[in-house]
Design an enzyme around this catalytic site. Sequence first.
Site, PDB file in Angstrom:
ATOM      1  N   CYS A  32     -33.756 -14.761 -18.485  1.00  0.00           N
ATOM      2  CA  CYS A  32     -34.858 -15.695 -18.268  1.00  0.00           C
ATOM      3  C   CYS A  32     -36.176 -14.927 -18.205  1.00  0.00           C
ATOM      4  CB  CYS A  32     -34.630 -16.462 -16.974  1.00  0.00           C
ATOM      5  SG  CYS A  32     -36.024 -17.490 -16.489  1.00  0.00           S
ATOM      6  N   ASP A  85     -28.698 -15.144 -19.062  1.00  0.00           N
ATOM      7  CA  ASP A  85     -28.286 -16.340 -19.783  1.00  0.00           C
ATOM      8  C   ASP A  85     -27.224 -15.915 -20.795  1.00  0.00           C
ATOM      9  OD1 ASP A  85     -30.166 -18.144 -18.561  1.00  0.00           O
ATOM     10  OD2 ASP A  85     -31.734 -17.252 -19.804  1.00  0.00           O
TER      11      ASP A  85
END
Length: 272
Positions: free
Chosen positions: A180, A187
């Site tokens: 992120c 992620d």
Amino acid sequence: MALNDAPLGKTSDYPDSYNPGLLFPVAREENRRRLGLDDGRWPWFGEDLWQAWEISWLRPGGVPEVAWAEIVFPAASPSIIESKSLKLYLNSLNQAVYSTGDQMAKTITQDLSSACGGAVQVRLLSVDESGKAVGRPGGFELIDDEPVSDVVYDYAPDSLSAGDGIVTEHLCSHLLKSNCPVTGQPDWATLLIHYTGPKIDRAGLLRYVVSFRQKQDFHEHCVETVFTDLMGRCKPESLTVCARYTRRGGLDINPWRSTETGQGAGPRLIRQ
């Protein structure tokens, strides 16, 4: 609005009343300029399919209703929606009263379309129905066991190359990881590539996928980066790139970009 004003990475009070003002749009244009696409014309068709697993509202008698939702943002919309702001917005509907799920879906559709500047599609689905998930879509070949030793963990588009001869392939890697850009949280995604063109070197492609491991960017931007790099360095005649990301905060995001219309994000994966 500047990204440092987003709710990501900040302590948030969860709303107890409906508030579409919680939605935080992030312009797509800046990332596309970084990719050398600054004329407002993009070399792809595509959508961002969000799966929202924590949807609730109140029936007129006060009893809660629950559902999950498929939310489709057009890639041509001027903005994406920052994920935590969408989570907060959806939670603001928990105490709202709707006589039908269709009314609830209409409200979400209108609010998201207004926030992102494009025509969003929303479909509510019952949590009481079975859904199918797969580990890897049929016909896709896994590249994760290619013999690669010189991996790097910094974005390396020069790892990509293609040979002679025209082929059609469906390739898959479960090893896509990015971070992120605000919180630094990881992620995780499965990357799906379908192309016709000069044969892509699979070891180089795997090295390229691994090189995203420390890259900080939004899901949508990562997919557009992969698409642009493959088009520029491997020169396929047709190309579809999709990343199916794992769930965080009750949401998973699945962008796809393609030279062809109507490709879609494919089936839900077991990690979702």
